[in-house]
Structure formats: structure tokens, C-alpha cells
Design a protein around this motif. Structure first.
Motif, PDB file in Angstrom:
ATOM      1  N   LEU A 110       0.816  -1.211   0.000  1.00  0.00           N
ATOM      2  CA  LEU A 110       0.000   0.000   0.000  1.00  0.00           C
ATOM      3  C   LEU A 110       0.852   1.265   0.000  1.00  0.00           C
ATOM      4  O   LEU A 110       1.946   1.302   0.575  1.00  0.00           O
ATOM      5  CB  LEU A 110      -0.927   0.018   1.211  1.00  0.00           C
ATOM      6  N   ALA A 111       0.317   2.311  -0.623  1.00  0.00           N
ATOM      7  CA  ALA A 111       0.978   3.619  -0.633  1.00  0.00           C
ATOM      8  C   ALA A 111      -0.097   4.684  -0.791  1.00  0.00           C
ATOM      9  O   ALA A 111      -0.856   4.675  -1.761  1.00  0.00           O
ATOM     10  CB  ALA A 111       1.991   3.699  -1.767  1.00  0.00           C
ATOM     11  N   GLY A 112      -0.197   5.601   0.158  1.00  0.00           N
ATOM     12  CA  GLY A 112      -1.199   6.655   0.097  1.00  0.00           C
ATOM     13  C   GLY A 112      -1.226   7.451   1.381  1.00  0.00           C
ATOM     14  O   GLY A 112      -0.773   6.977   2.431  1.00  0.00           O
ATOM     15  N   ASP A 113      -1.760   8.648   1.321  1.00  0.00           N
ATOM     16  CA  ASP A 113      -1.792   9.519   2.502  1.00  0.00           C
ATOM     17  C   ASP A 113      -2.900   9.161   3.481  1.00  0.00           C
ATOM     18  O   ASP A 113      -2.910   9.651   4.619  1.00  0.00           O
ATOM     19  CB  ASP A 113      -1.953  10.978   2.064  1.00  0.00           C
ATOM     20  N   TYR A 114      -3.847   8.343   3.031  1.00  0.00           N
ATOM     21  CA  TYR A 114      -4.949   7.909   3.891  1.00  0.00           C
ATOM     22  C   TYR A 114      -5.166   6.410   3.685  1.00  0.00           C
ATOM     23  O   TYR A 114      -5.226   5.937   2.545  1.00  0.00           O
ATOM     24  CB  TYR A 114      -6.235   8.682   3.571  1.00  0.00           C
ATOM     25  N   THR A 115      -5.308   5.680   4.771  1.00  0.00           N
ATOM     26  CA  THR A 115      -5.474   4.229   4.696  1.00  0.00           C
ATOM     27  C   THR A 115      -6.666   3.807   5.542  1.00  0.00           C
ATOM     28  O   THR A 115      -6.800   4.241   6.694  1.00  0.00           O
ATOM     29  CB  THR A 115      -4.214   3.503   5.187  1.00  0.00           C
ATOM     30  N   ARG A 116      -7.525   2.976   4.956  1.00  0.00           N
ATOM     31  CA  ARG A 116      -8.647   2.397   5.706  1.00  0.00           C
ATOM     32  C   ARG A 116      -8.394   0.904   5.874  1.00  0.00           C
ATOM     33  O   ARG A 116      -8.078   0.205   4.911  1.00  0.00           O
ATOM     34  CB  ARG A 116      -9.970   2.625   4.993  1.00  0.00           C
ATOM     35  N   VAL A 117      -8.546   0.425   7.103  1.00  0.00           N
ATOM     36  CA  VAL A 117      -8.422  -1.000   7.416  1.00  0.00           C
ATOM     37  C   VAL A 117      -9.771  -1.475   7.939  1.00  0.00           C
ATOM     38  O   VAL A 117     -10.340  -0.858   8.848  1.00  0.00           O
ATOM     39  CB  VAL A 117      -7.320  -1.251   8.464  1.00  0.00           C
ATOM     40  N   VAL A 118     -10.286  -2.555   7.365  1.00  0.00           N
ATOM     41  CA  VAL A 118     -11.575  -3.124   7.786  1.00  0.00           C
ATOM     42  C   VAL A 118     -11.346  -4.559   8.244  1.00  0.00           C
ATOM     43  O   VAL A 118     -10.868  -5.392   7.468  1.00  0.00           O
ATOM     44  CB  VAL A 118     -12.606  -3.100   6.635  1.00  0.00           C
ATOM     45  N   ALA A 119     -11.676  -4.840   9.489  1.00  0.00           N
ATOM     46  CA  ALA A 119     -11.534  -6.193  10.036  1.00  0.00           C
ATOM     47  C   ALA A 119     -12.910  -6.761  10.358  1.00  0.00           C
ATOM     48  O   ALA A 119     -13.743  -6.074  10.951  1.00  0.00           O
ATOM     49  CB  ALA A 119     -10.671  -6.183  11.295  1.00  0.00           C
ATOM     50  N   GLN A 120     -13.139  -8.011   9.961  1.00  0.00           N
ATOM     51  CA  GLN A 120     -14.370  -8.726  10.306  1.00  0.00           C
ATOM     52  C   GLN A 120     -13.986  -9.977  11.085  1.00  0.00           C
ATOM     53  O   GLN A 120     -13.156 -10.761  10.629  1.00  0.00           O
ATOM     54  CB  GLN A 120     -15.137  -9.108   9.038  1.00  0.00           C
ATOM     55  N   ILE A 121     -14.584 -10.142  12.257  1.00  0.00           N
ATOM     56  CA  ILE A 121     -14.238 -11.242  13.154  1.00  0.00           C
ATOM     57  C   ILE A 121     -15.506 -12.010  13.509  1.00  0.00           C
ATOM     58  O   ILE A 121     -16.485 -11.420  13.977  1.00  0.00           O
ATOM     59  CB  ILE A 121     -13.576 -10.724  14.444  1.00  0.00           C
ATOM     60  N   VAL A 122     -15.493 -13.320  13.288  1.00  0.00           N
ATOM     61  CA  VAL A 122     -16.631 -14.171  13.658  1.00  0.00           C
ATOM     62  C   VAL A 122     -16.173 -15.144  14.737  1.00  0.00           C
ATOM     63  O   VAL A 122     -15.182 -15.859  14.569  1.00  0.00           O
ATOM     64  CB  VAL A 122     -17.164 -14.961  12.448  1.00  0.00           C
ATOM     65  N   THR A 123     -16.867 -15.151  15.860  1.00  0.00           N
ATOM     66  CA  THR A 123     -16.544 -16.052  16.960  1.00  0.00           C
ATOM     67  C   THR A 123     -17.796 -16.783  17.414  1.00  0.00           C
ATOM     68  O   THR A 123     -18.916 -16.400  17.078  1.00  0.00           O
ATOM     69  CB  THR A 123     -15.942 -15.285  18.158  1.00  0.00           C
ATOM     70  N   GLN A 124     -17.601 -17.834  18.198  1.00  0.00           N
ATOM     71  CA  GLN A 124     -18.701 -18.564  18.822  1.00  0.00           C
ATOM     72  C   GLN A 124     -18.399 -18.714  20.307  1.00  0.00           C
ATOM     73  O   GLN A 124     -17.256 -18.600  20.734  1.00  0.00           O
ATOM     74  CB  GLN A 124     -18.852 -19.940  18.162  1.00  0.00           C
ATOM     75  N   GLY A 125     -19.428 -18.997  21.091  1.00  0.00           N
ATOM     76  CA  GLY A 125     -19.224 -19.189  22.524  1.00  0.00           C
ATOM     77  C   GLY A 125     -19.146 -17.875  23.263  1.00  0.00           C
ATOM     78  O   GLY A 125     -19.926 -16.950  23.025  1.00  0.00           O
ATOM     79  N   THR A 126     -18.173 -17.744  24.145  1.00  0.00           N
ATOM     80  CA  THR A 126     -17.997 -16.545  24.964  1.00  0.00           C
ATOM     81  C   THR A 126     -17.814 -15.315  24.082  1.00  0.00           C
ATOM     82  O   THR A 126     -17.175 -15.379  23.031  1.00  0.00           O
ATOM     83  CB  THR A 126     -16.773 -16.706  25.881  1.00  0.00           C
TER      84      THR A 126
END
Length: 226
Positions: A110-126
Motif C-alpha cells: 500500500l501507498a497513500g496519505d490515507y489508509t482504511r483497514v476493515v476487520a471482520q471477526i466471527v466467533t462462537q461461545g464466549t
């Protein structure tokens, strides 16, 4: 008799949490989605997605096994909880310690003055400890209950003058034992102008409320069975 019941109950819980959430994929990066603004595989973006893990604790960690793009292919998910193990579906699970994870995301493309990071997390239980979801120690710009697999979605908008870091550390953990990590997807994109803040991700309280209802349901079921 009680010890036998507890042991059987634990086995039943472990069996239930070993079922992978395969009903729907995680949300793919799309230019029509304000949470992304770019398409999967577009120049200036990276992607890494995990669904089945092989190393529960420590090195060598887990490389993306479902999809990846660009330097995201070099990203590694590491479990940090001694005693954690892989269940039949490929999830990482622990009944003795609080599950804790670090994903090192390779953003060297990546190269740029602004960066967006998107994380998606799927869990079960607690439930996850939502306050523990940090990118290089930074809380999300916006986060909540999102994604087509009904996972937690966190978005970071970073000012990256001169280009983003070559890698970022995504950390998250559970509120206690018995969390099963099902899926993780991370997308990132860099550009020359600031991102418009999306309003399409519900507040984290929505996920916390649903998690509380889930816990209540588990305990209610146990009470009825006992």
C-alpha cells in the motif's frame, strides 16, 4: 454423577462450537459499500481471510487459507493462549484460558496519505472483549455488528502521510474462556484523499446485547436440562 454431567456438558459445548459458520461468507470489499469504497483485488488494496486454522498457539501461526490479495497473503494470525487447540471445524478454542489473538497484517503493497483497514471477526461461545480490538494499539474509528455472517466489523481510518506502515498488528481477545475463533477477514486500501466516514455499522452495543442474550439462552437451557 455431577462430575460426569459436567464432563459431558463440556463435550457437548465443544462439539457445538466446533461447527464452522459456513452459512454465509464474510462481506467482500465492494466500491458500492461505503464501509469499503473499493473492490476486492483492486490496485491499492490488500486482503487476507482465514476460515480454518492449523496452529492454535505461537509460531508459525496461520496464513490466510480462504482468500488473499497482494501482500495480504503474507499476513499471519497467531493464537497467544497456552492450552488452546484446534477443534474439528478448524476453529481455535480454549476452555482453560482466555483466548487472545494477534494478526500481523502485511500492508507493504500500500501507498497513500490515507489508509482504511476493515476487520471482520466471527466467533462462537464466549463474547469478545470489544475494547480489546485494537490496530497497533488504536481503537477503531467506527465498529459494530456487521457483515453478512453476522460478525463484528471494525474500521480504522488512518492518516498515513508518506505511506502506511509495512504491517499493522490487529489484537483482540475474549471476555473469558470458551471462545471459539471461527473466521477473520482483513481488508485495507490506501488513497490520496480522506475517506468519508460510513454510517452503516451499528454501534458495538448491538453486538454486546446479542451476546448477552446468547449467554442467557445457554444458561437457561442448562437450567431446564438440570
Amino acid at each position: 454423577m455431577r462430575k460426569t454431567f459436567v464432563f459431558v456438558a463440556c463435550l457437548a459445548a465443544m462439539s457445538a462450537w466446533s461447527v464452522s459458520a459456513v452459512a454465509a461468507p464474510l462481506t467482500a470489499a465492494s466500491s458500492s459499500d461505503p464501509r469499503f469504497g473499493w473492490d476486492f483485488g483492486e490496485a491499492g488494496s490488500i486482503n487476507a481471510e482465514w476460515d480454518s486454522f492449523t496452529t492454535p498457539v505461537g509460531a508459525p501461526g496461520n496464513l490466510p487459507d480462504v482468500a488473499h490479495f497482494g501482500s495480504g497473503a503474507n499476513s499471519v494470525l497467531t493464537g497467544n493462549t497456552p492450552g488452546a487447540f484446534i477443534v474439528s471445524s478448524g476453529n481455535i478454542y480454549s476452555f482453560s484460558g482466555t483466548p487472545d489473538f494477534t494478526a500481523t497484517i502485511d500492508t507493504s503493497d500500500l501507498a497513500g496519505d490515507y489508509t482504511r483497514v476493515v476487520a471482520q471477526i466471527v466467533t462462537q461461545g464466549t463474547a469478545m472483549d470489544l475494547s480489546s480490538v485494537l490496530l497497533d494499539g488504536i481503537a477503531p474509528t467506527i465498529a459494530g455488528f456487521g457483515g453478512s455472517a453476522a460478525g463484528y466489523m471494525a474500521i480504522w481510518d488512518l492518516a498515513t502521510s508518506g505511506g502506511p506502515a509495512t504491517s499493522y498488528s490487529l489484537d483482540f481477545n475474549a471476555t473469558g474462556p470458551h471462545l471459539s475463533l471461527d473466521q477473520l477477514q482483513v481488508d485495507a486500501f490506501s488513497q490520496s484523499v480522506a475517506f468519508a466516514t460510513p454510517a452503516a455499522v451499528p454501534e458495538p452495543a448491538a453486538m454486546a446485547s446479542l451476546a448477552a442474550l446468547g449467554v442467557f439462552g445457554v444458561f437457561s437451557g442448562r437450567r431446564r436440562r438440570s
